[in-house]
Motif scaffolding. Sequence first.
Motif, mmCIF file in Angstrom:
data_model
loop_
_atom_site.group_PDB
_atom_site.id
_atom_site.type_symbol
_atom_site.label_atom_id
_atom_site.label_comp_id
_atom_site.label_asym_id
_atom_site.label_seq_id
_atom_site.Cartn_x
_atom_site.Cartn_y
_atom_site.Cartn_z
ATOM 1 N N LYS A 254 -4.604 -5.643 -2.784
ATOM 2 C CA LYS A 254 -5.594 -6.569 -2.246
ATOM 3 C C LYS A 254 -5.734 -7.796 -3.137
ATOM 4 O O LYS A 254 -5.852 -8.932 -2.655
ATOM 5 C CB LYS A 254 -6.938 -5.867 -2.081
ATOM 6 N N PHE B 224 0.843 -1.191 0.000
ATOM 7 C CA PHE B 224 0.000 0.000 0.000
ATOM 8 C C PHE B 224 0.884 1.249 0.000
ATOM 9 O O PHE B 224 1.772 1.383 0.836
ATOM 10 C CB PHE B 224 -0.923 -0.002 1.214
ATOM 11 N N ASN C 172 4.909 2.004 4.201
ATOM 12 C CA ASN C 172 4.085 0.842 4.503
ATOM 13 C C ASN C 172 4.839 -0.443 4.132
ATOM 14 O O ASN C 172 5.463 -0.525 3.071
ATOM 15 C CB ASN C 172 2.782 0.947 3.709
ATOM 16 N N THR D 201 -2.553 1.679 -5.852
ATOM 17 C CA THR D 201 -2.146 0.370 -5.339
ATOM 18 C C THR D 201 -3.186 -0.330 -4.486
ATOM 19 O O THR D 201 -3.095 -1.542 -4.286
ATOM 20 C CB THR D 201 -0.861 0.479 -4.505
ATOM 21 N N VAL D 202 -4.168 0.382 -3.954
ATOM 22 C CA VAL D 202 -5.020 -0.224 -2.935
ATOM 23 C C VAL D 202 -5.716 -1.480 -3.452
ATOM 24 O O VAL D 202 -5.696 -2.539 -2.794
ATOM 25 C CB VAL D 202 -6.020 0.806 -2.367
ATOM 26 N N PHE E 239 -1.646 6.196 -3.488
ATOM 27 C CA PHE E 239 -2.446 5.257 -2.703
ATOM 28 C C PHE E 239 -3.523 4.606 -3.561
ATOM 29 O O PHE E 239 -3.695 3.383 -3.542
ATOM 30 C CB PHE E 239 -3.080 5.968 -1.508
#
Length: 417
Positions: free
Chosen positions: A201, A35, A54, A196-197, A193
């Motif tokens: 996942k 992330f 992160n 990639t979020v 952000f």
Amino acid sequence: MNSSSLPARPVYTQVTHAVARAADMATQAYGQGTFSVGGTLLDPLGNELKAIHNNVVVNGLTHDPTAHGERQLIDWYYAQLAQGITLPPPAEMTIVTSLDPCCMCTGAILAAGFKVVSGAFDDFAGINYNRQASFPSLSPGLRRQAQTRYAYPAVTGSARGFARPATGTALSAPFAAGQTVDQADVALCQALFQATVNQVKNTINTDLAADQLHDPATLPADDPLILALKAIDPAALTYRAPARGLPDAGLAPHLQAAARVDLTQGGSGNAVALLDPFGNLLLCMPGHEHVSPLQTAFMRLTRSYAALREQLINNPAIGAEKTRRYLGHPKHGTWVFAKGPDDSARSLMELGAFGSTMEGAVPSENPVPLQYVVPGMSPTALTAWCQQLPPFYSRCVVVNPLQVQSQALIAAMTPTL
């Protein structure tokens, strides 16, 4: 030793440069495939003491579900103190992060007492999800603390969606020379952000469904997977609940023993157990709060379980297929606290970390994944509080701790807690 013993670092007197540094760390997170969030820890003069990004995902695997930038910075701070390095107190330190902190990191920040400057908003998991700095997820006491420690500086520029007035507390030293953030820095934080979020996942969503899991209690006692599990907790697999999600009084001795250790190690006498879908006790742990206020029982347990699975997946003698078959994703398990959540910063951190550990919605066949024995606040108040958490926790994961059903377990634990 003092802070001068640390390596030379950049100095920031303008907040936009500090946010740009956080964005740079988020860019490094992007390259790692985790992330894309980053941050930096500054002393009262603006000297950077530590910058980090992160580290939830490493090499395509969940390395540590709690390894958000802010949590890592705070644990780094306490690790330096433990080594004899003198640092300013948290109230004089500022964490600058590329994205509004989540519940876990907010709980950690408030428990320790740091100040915060945020770049981009996070309308899904951020503690300021309504962008008003009113912090509806926090108890009145924590809300007052956040309103004096959280700063969302004004963003200059004309681009729709990024320019904003200042909210939260006023910026203090070290940012006297520059009080605003350029929209390009905030746009980069946001874009990194968002880029990639969902991708991250999907990368880590490779675990088996509950009906594909195998019972680890059927493995031989000398199996490498069992030996690795028992190396963390020798009591692993020595208790089995009568049914999934229904711990009984047999779990009490394990929680009691861990709670006693927790007391000796700076905690409140709490302990947390993880049961798998077959009812097996996998791990039961106390906290290490003498090391850091962030090292609670739950924080240690979720990190330990993630590290164990990562270690076994990367072990050629065991591998990913066997590990995922016998040690499932924690969203299939039952987490049992000796003491239930209250409205403290520590409990906010743990509930947030639980959400991060689930990594998304909990399977419908596991309706009560988070349980406690002795309540820390009234069940009605706890439910109302959880319903006010940011959308990721209240609507996606649906964090909703409930008391265990076994009256015998409650009776066994109540006198000792």
